[in-house]
Scaffold this active site. Structure first.
Site, mmCIF file in Angstrom:
data_model
loop_
_atom_site.group_PDB
_atom_site.id
_atom_site.type_symbol
_atom_site.label_atom_id
_atom_site.label_comp_id
_atom_site.label_asym_id
_atom_site.label_seq_id
_atom_site.Cartn_x
_atom_site.Cartn_y
_atom_site.Cartn_z
ATOM 1 N N ARG A 1 74.860 47.813 -6.910
ATOM 2 C CA ARG A 1 75.497 49.186 -6.144
ATOM 3 C C ARG A 1 75.413 49.474 -4.480
ATOM 4 O O ARG A 1 76.548 50.605 -4.205
ATOM 5 C CB ARG A 1 74.718 50.067 -6.277
ATOM 6 C CG ARG A 1 75.094 50.183 -8.164
ATOM 7 C CD ARG A 1 74.002 51.107 -9.094
ATOM 8 N NE ARG A 1 73.414 51.808 -8.390
ATOM 9 C CZ ARG A 1 71.582 52.461 -9.025
ATOM 10 N NH1 ARG A 1 71.588 52.002 -9.685
ATOM 11 N NH2 ARG A 1 71.921 53.689 -8.559
ATOM 12 N N ARG B 1 83.025 59.329 -3.243
ATOM 13 C CA ARG B 1 82.472 57.985 -2.772
ATOM 14 C C ARG B 1 83.651 57.118 -2.478
ATOM 15 O O ARG B 1 83.343 55.848 -2.330
ATOM 16 C CB ARG B 1 82.299 57.565 -4.328
ATOM 17 C CG ARG B 1 80.502 57.535 -4.308
ATOM 18 C CD ARG B 1 80.721 57.037 -5.834
ATOM 19 N NE ARG B 1 79.398 56.025 -5.758
ATOM 20 C CZ ARG B 1 78.238 57.096 -6.202
ATOM 21 N NH1 ARG B 1 77.704 58.088 -6.810
ATOM 22 N NH2 ARG B 1 77.077 56.533 -6.703
ATOM 23 N N ARG C 1 66.904 54.477 -15.974
ATOM 24 C CA ARG C 1 68.235 54.247 -15.437
ATOM 25 C C ARG C 1 68.997 53.227 -16.435
ATOM 26 O O ARG C 1 68.233 51.910 -16.036
ATOM 27 C CB ARG C 1 69.014 54.779 -14.774
ATOM 28 C CG ARG C 1 69.550 56.295 -14.644
ATOM 29 C CD ARG C 1 69.786 56.988 -13.095
ATOM 30 N NE ARG C 1 71.119 55.845 -13.437
ATOM 31 C CZ ARG C 1 71.215 56.616 -11.904
ATOM 32 N NH1 ARG C 1 71.283 58.049 -11.389
ATOM 33 N NH2 ARG C 1 72.423 56.425 -10.999
ATOM 34 N N LYS D 1 69.493 61.652 -3.036
ATOM 35 C CA LYS D 1 70.588 62.545 -3.218
ATOM 36 C C LYS D 1 70.317 63.917 -4.086
ATOM 37 O O LYS D 1 69.860 64.884 -3.909
ATOM 38 C CB LYS D 1 71.723 62.414 -3.253
ATOM 39 C CG LYS D 1 72.467 60.991 -2.488
ATOM 40 C CD LYS D 1 73.336 60.308 -3.053
ATOM 41 C CE LYS D 1 73.912 59.760 -3.720
ATOM 42 N NZ LYS D 1 73.168 58.117 -3.731
ATOM 43 N N ARG E 1 62.251 53.844 -10.552
ATOM 44 C CA ARG E 1 62.906 55.057 -10.947
ATOM 45 C C ARG E 1 62.448 55.608 -12.344
ATOM 46 O O ARG E 1 62.723 54.963 -12.663
ATOM 47 C CB ARG E 1 63.951 55.534 -10.398
ATOM 48 C CG ARG E 1 64.467 56.839 -11.047
ATOM 49 C CD ARG E 1 65.698 57.348 -10.090
ATOM 50 N NE ARG E 1 67.080 56.239 -10.606
ATOM 51 C CZ ARG E 1 68.198 56.965 -10.145
ATOM 52 N NH1 ARG E 1 68.234 57.498 -8.933
ATOM 53 N NH2 ARG E 1 69.115 55.702 -9.832
HETATM 54 P P1 AP5 Z 1 66.788 59.906 -6.270
HETATM 55 O O1 AP5 Z 1 67.203 61.100 -5.682
HETATM 56 O O2 AP5 Z 1 67.521 59.726 -8.012
HETATM 57 O O3 AP5 Z 1 67.912 59.221 -5.383
HETATM 58 P P2 AP5 Z 1 69.829 59.087 -5.763
HETATM 59 O O4 AP5 Z 1 70.820 59.076 -3.945
HETATM 60 O O5 AP5 Z 1 70.056 60.274 -6.360
HETATM 61 O O6 AP5 Z 1 70.023 57.911 -6.493
HETATM 62 P P3 AP5 Z 1 70.979 58.088 -7.623
HETATM 63 O O7 AP5 Z 1 70.778 56.455 -8.137
HETATM 64 O O8 AP5 Z 1 71.543 58.431 -8.328
HETATM 65 O O9 AP5 Z 1 72.493 57.134 -6.837
HETATM 66 P P4 AP5 Z 1 73.729 56.875 -7.496
HETATM 67 O O10 AP5 Z 1 74.736 57.131 -5.894
HETATM 68 O O11 AP5 Z 1 73.630 54.930 -7.457
HETATM 69 O O12 AP5 Z 1 73.872 57.053 -9.519
HETATM 70 P P5 AP5 Z 1 75.165 58.125 -9.317
HETATM 71 O O13 AP5 Z 1 74.193 58.612 -10.488
HETATM 72 O O14 AP5 Z 1 75.662 58.991 -8.938
HETATM 73 O O15 AP5 Z 1 65.413 58.900 -5.676
HETATM 74 C C1 AP5 Z 1 65.795 58.230 -6.362
HETATM 75 C C2 AP5 Z 1 64.234 57.403 -6.304
HETATM 76 O O16 AP5 Z 1 63.739 57.661 -5.128
HETATM 77 C C3 AP5 Z 1 63.890 58.264 -7.621
HETATM 78 O O17 AP5 Z 1 62.006 58.133 -8.232
HETATM 79 C C4 AP5 Z 1 62.702 59.257 -6.460
HETATM 80 O O18 AP5 Z 1 62.084 60.295 -6.909
HETATM 81 C C5 AP5 Z 1 62.575 58.355 -4.805
HETATM 82 N N1 AP5 Z 1 62.464 58.825 -3.828
HETATM 83 C C6 AP5 Z 1 63.337 60.059 -4.045
HETATM 84 N N2 AP5 Z 1 63.033 60.714 -2.410
HETATM 85 C C7 AP5 Z 1 62.553 59.747 -1.365
HETATM 86 C C8 AP5 Z 1 61.928 60.205 -0.825
HETATM 87 N N3 AP5 Z 1 61.721 60.864 0.213
HETATM 88 N N4 AP5 Z 1 60.265 59.410 -0.109
HETATM 89 C C9 AP5 Z 1 60.326 58.091 -1.287
HETATM 90 N N5 AP5 Z 1 60.542 58.274 -3.385
HETATM 91 C C10 AP5 Z 1 61.851 59.274 -2.715
HETATM 92 O O19 AP5 Z 1 76.608 57.094 -10.165
HETATM 93 C C11 AP5 Z 1 76.088 56.453 -10.878
HETATM 94 C C12 AP5 Z 1 77.148 55.554 -11.379
HETATM 95 O O20 AP5 Z 1 77.900 56.131 -11.545
HETATM 96 C C13 AP5 Z 1 78.103 54.985 -10.125
HETATM 97 O O21 AP5 Z 1 76.896 53.448 -8.877
HETATM 98 C C14 AP5 Z 1 79.413 54.670 -10.410
HETATM 99 O O22 AP5 Z 1 79.483 53.409 -11.507
HETATM 100 C C15 AP5 Z 1 79.305 56.307 -11.269
HETATM 101 N N6 AP5 Z 1 79.840 56.884 -10.451
HETATM 102 C C16 AP5 Z 1 79.109 57.732 -9.786
HETATM 103 N N7 AP5 Z 1 79.554 58.593 -9.299
HETATM 104 C C17 AP5 Z 1 81.060 58.362 -9.046
HETATM 105 C C18 AP5 Z 1 82.147 58.431 -8.000
HETATM 106 N N8 AP5 Z 1 82.247 59.850 -6.832
HETATM 107 N N9 AP5 Z 1 83.632 57.639 -7.674
HETATM 108 C C19 AP5 Z 1 82.881 56.075 -8.945
HETATM 109 N N10 AP5 Z 1 82.402 56.082 -9.605
HETATM 110 C C20 AP5 Z 1 81.191 57.086 -9.708
HETATM 111 MG MG MG Z 2 71.597 60.445 -8.351
#
Ligand code: AP5
Ligand code: MG
Length: 209
Positions: free
Chosen positions: A166, A88, A155, A13, A127
């Protein structure tokens, strides 16, 4: 244009959002980034959110909805937003519908970036993120950011046990949004297990660019 990026942790994402910002100049709102900043600055929100985030659990809906109401009223959102990691839960999706309707803005698409769970575990445990500019890459890219030479870090929630939790939380709480947006005729599925540039071509096509 207002877009929801749906997808499991590590689906890409943030990677695809960064490409959309670069090519289309839309505002990127990542609730995860906002929460990590709040944790770093030890704000009231950050103190409340930290335990949930470290465990890979969702931060309670009321905190998230309040922060998003405030964020969506900022002037940079008026030309359109990319919502990354929000909504979410069904409660958050309903709250988003009412926020957008109050602002008289449509939701144009919900893009589901689809990636197999085992691919995700490998991606997230390797990552790395840049402390200075937030650039996302992998441990194989080295210890300094390829964009700004800033320090790369891992992270706190990118260890295997938390990643697996997760993924379970995604299946239980967020996957129901797939039907929710299908019901609104807004869902587009994109195979996220291909080169990021190839995935992005599908993202742009899905948005009619
Ligand atoms: P990346 O692009 O970083 O993936 P992402 O989908 O953004 O993954 P996140 O870990 O950020 O998602 P998340 O939803 O768990 O975390 P968030 O910060 O939202 O890519 C991942 C890796 O893959 C990288 O190394 C990249 O280089 C690689 N990659 C990407 N595309 C690729 C491809 N096509 N091929 C190969 N490699 C690739 O949330 C964190 C925490 O915050 C949650 O657990 C929760 O506690 C809280 N939180 C956040 N939002 C909410 C909400 N709305 N409600 C409640 N709690 C929330
Ligand atoms: Mg992200």
């Amino acid at each position: 244009m207002n877009i929801v990026l749906l997808g499991a942790p590590g689906a890409g994402k943030g990677t695809q959002a960064a490409k959309l910002v670069e090519s289309r100049g839309l505002a990127h709102i990542s609730t995860g980034d906002i929460l990590r900043e709040a944790v770093k600055n030890q704000t009231e929100l950050g103190v409340k959110a930290k335990g949930y985030m470290d465990a890979g659990e969702l931060v309670p809906d009321d905190l998230i909805v309040d922060l998003m109401k405030e964020r969506m009223e900022q002037p940079d959102t008026s030309e359109g937003v990319i919502l990354d990691g929000f909504p979410r839960t069904t409660t958050q999706a309903v709250a988003l519908d009412s926020m957008l309707s109050e602002l008289e803005r449509p939701l144009n698409a919900a893009l589901l970036i689809d990636v197999d769970a085992e691919v995700i575990v490998a991606r997230l445990t390797s990552r790395r993120m840049c402390r200075a500019c937030g650039h996302i890459c992998s441990v194989s890219d080295g210890q300094t950011c390829p964009k700004c030479a800033g320090e790369m870090y891992q992270r706190d929630d990118d260890n295997e046990e938390t990643v697996r939790n997760r993924l379970d939380v995604f299946d239980k709480s967020t996957a129901p949004l797939i039907d929710y947006y299908q019901g609104q005729d807004l869902l587009v599925r994109i195979d996220g297990d291909r080169d990021p540039g190839v995935v992005f071509a599908d993202v742009e096509a899905a948005l009619g660019f």
